[in-house]
Design a protein around this motif. Structure first.
Motif, PDB file in Angstrom:
ATOM      1  N   ARG B 124       0.835  -1.205   0.000  1.00  0.00           N
ATOM      2  CA  ARG B 124       0.000   0.000   0.000  1.00  0.00           C
ATOM      3  C   ARG B 124       0.867   1.251   0.000  1.00  0.00           C
ATOM      4  NH1 ARG B 124      -5.263  -0.412   1.876  1.00  0.00           N
ATOM      5  NH2 ARG B 124      -5.440   1.695   1.051  1.00  0.00           N
ATOM      6  N   ALA B 128       0.268   0.831  -4.320  1.00  0.00           N
ATOM      7  CA  ALA B 128      -0.735  -0.104  -4.811  1.00  0.00           C
ATOM      8  C   ALA B 128      -2.016   0.040  -3.983  1.00  0.00           C
ATOM      9  CB  ALA B 128      -0.211  -1.533  -4.731  1.00  0.00           C
ATOM     10  N   GLY B 129      -3.151   0.218  -4.630  1.00  0.00           N
ATOM     11  CA  GLY B 129      -4.429   0.310  -3.934  1.00  0.00           C
ATOM     12  C   GLY B 129      -4.819  -1.043  -3.358  1.00  0.00           C
ATOM     13  N   PRO B 130      -5.943  -1.110  -2.634  1.00  0.00           N
ATOM     14  CA  PRO B 130      -6.352  -2.378  -2.015  1.00  0.00           C
ATOM     15  C   PRO B 130      -6.526  -3.512  -3.023  1.00  0.00           C
ATOM     16  CG  PRO B 130      -7.713  -0.551  -1.240  1.00  0.00           C
ATOM     17  CD  PRO B 130      -6.846   0.008  -2.321  1.00  0.00           C
TER      18      PRO B 130
END
Lengths: 236, 224
Positions: B124, B128-130
């Motif tokens: 994260r 990087a998003g979820p």
């Protein structure tokens, strides 16, 4: 690497912990104008929790500002997601992605931010700077503790964060490697100008690393000042 | 032995279709149970495990109760659209999903629990998003456990009998899966046919067990 102008970190937060009757909270308040801020204190005083909150990994109330940009302002309902904070994070155990080569570990952040073409060469550049370019093709499980932390550091630095958080990154390394890694981090900080927050419970490490220090004491007490002044008595 | 191919193909189609439904639901629920704390989490855990211990005929009865032509959900569906699920291919798929989904969720949950949360945290902070973190870090790190779960789940779907017989029936050329065909052949005294089907399913089961134990060995090696 160009030297950036001094970047301020302002933290004034309350981190809730637990729920119901066991509810407690950690209060953290400090400022960094440039260089390395050390968070020093015994275990279970909320040091790790504080850096995780600055990274946006645990919910917190209050305000966090990095380089003039507001990352958290609970009152104004601003809470920037971790992936958009541009705050690097190196946890205690390097936490390298086990399924990716060393090179791909370092390129991960560059690719996540859409830098696909140059991510490979840039990753290798960072591995070079940290003296581990020869490990680029290896998988993390074939690395020693010191090598892993160098790669973890390269990975956090590659996307050029505005702030780097290091949570007791050398705690599981032997003394010689620790000393070497402290030198590496100081050097990278000077070269890049990226402000850093360094968590440790070792007084020696606190003095050696810190330009500025916050001491976490029992019962949520906090003192802020020069490392020499605040941890002198712990050295005896 | 003339139409031996149909039950075999049907069983494979049912199990594969079930797997396609199970994997996305199982990944989501497995992750939810492994990583999130929310009110009612323990109850959801019980509901997930329930179909594993319920007798298949009981599960089949519930399916009829809910999705039958006069069922709680099936009734309105039939009245509104004329669609009836019971005694069709899709009834066999639904029965297979209900009995084998819990297995996959449990495996996915265990596989996700084995993933160091710090890996996700670092991903994260790296931008990087979820969703990207889930597919680029969590799933690749957990993949052996996930594949093991899918293999076992596929085998369970292939071997499903009780709930399928109740909910999908035994309609030749439509819902007579391998397991149901064995029962029919035995009832009809066609031992040769029953034995051939039994041998085929035994071989498939042995293959699954071998694949599964190999995956488990590799997973243990990974963690070392």
């Amino acid at each position: 690497m160009s030297v950036e102008k001094p970047t301020a970190l302002d933290v004034d937060i309350t981190i809730p912990l637990g729920s119901g009757r066991d509810r407690v909270s950690v209060r953290a308040r400090f400022t960094l104008s440039k260089g390395i801020l050390v968070i020093f204190g015994a275990s279970a005083t909320g040091k790790s929790l504080t850096v995780r909150a600055v990274a946006g990994l645990v919910p917190a109330m209050g305000r966090i500002r990095v380089g003039g940009e507001i990352l958290l302002d609970a009152e104004a309902q601003v809470n920037v997601a971790p992936e958009r904070r541009r705050v690097g994070y190196v946890p205690q155990h390097a936490a390298l992605f086990p399924h990716l080569s060393v090179r791909d570990n370092v390129a991960f952040g560059l690719r996540a931010r859409g830098n696909r073409e140059s991510s490979g060469p840039l990753a290798e550049e960072w591995l070079e700077r940290l003296g581990v370019a020869h490990l680029a093709g290896r998988l993390p499980r074939r690395l020693s503790g010191g090598e892993s932390q160098r790669v973890s550091l390269a990975r956090a630095l590659a996307p050029e964060p505005r702030l780097l958080l290091l949570d007791e990154p050398f705690a599981s390394l032997d003394l010689t490697t620790r000393r070497e890694m402290r030198r590496v981090v100081r050097e990278v900080q000077k070269q890049s100008g990226i402000p850093m927050v360094f968590v440790t419970h070792s007084p020696r490490e606190a003095i050696e690393m810190g330009d500025h220090l916050v001491r976490y004491g029992p019962g949520g007490s906090q003192e802020e000042g020069r490392p020499e002044d605040l941890v002198e008595k712990d050295l005896e | 032995m003339s139409d031996f191919g149909f039950p075999l193909l049907l069983s494979l189609r049912v199990a594969l279709s079930a797997l396609l439904v199970i994997v996305p639901i199982g990944l989501a629920l497995g992750y939810l149970q492994a990583r999130r704390d929310y009110p009612g989490r323990a109850l959801v855990d019980v509901l997930i495990v329930l179909p594993i211990v319920l007798p298949p005929s009981v599960t089949g009865y519930y399916l009829i109760l809910f999705l039958g032509r006069k069922g709680i959900l099936g009734g309105p569906l039939y009245e509104l659209s004329g669609i009836s699920i019971i005694f069709t291919f899709w009834a066999a798929v639904i029965a297979a999903v209900v009995v084998s989904l819990p297995l996959f969720i449990k495996f996915a949950q265990a596989a996700f629990l084995g993933v160091d949360p710090d890996l996700e945290a670092v991903a994260r902070t790296l931008g990087a998003g979820p969703t990207a973190t889930f597919f680029r870090v969590t799933v690749p790190v957990a993949w052996r456990g996930l594949v093991a779960g899918a293999v076992l789940c596929f085998a369970r779907a292939l071997g499903e009998f009780g709930a399928t017989l109740m909910f999908a029936g035994n309609i030749p050329g439509k819902t007579n899966t391998m397991t149901i065909e064995i029962w029919s052949a035995y009832q009809a005294g066609d031992d040769a046919r029953a034995v051939a089907l039994v041998i085929t399913l035994t071989a498939a089961s042995v293959a699954v067990v071998l694949a599964f134990s190999r995956l488990e060995r590799l997973q243990r090696k990974d963690r070392r």
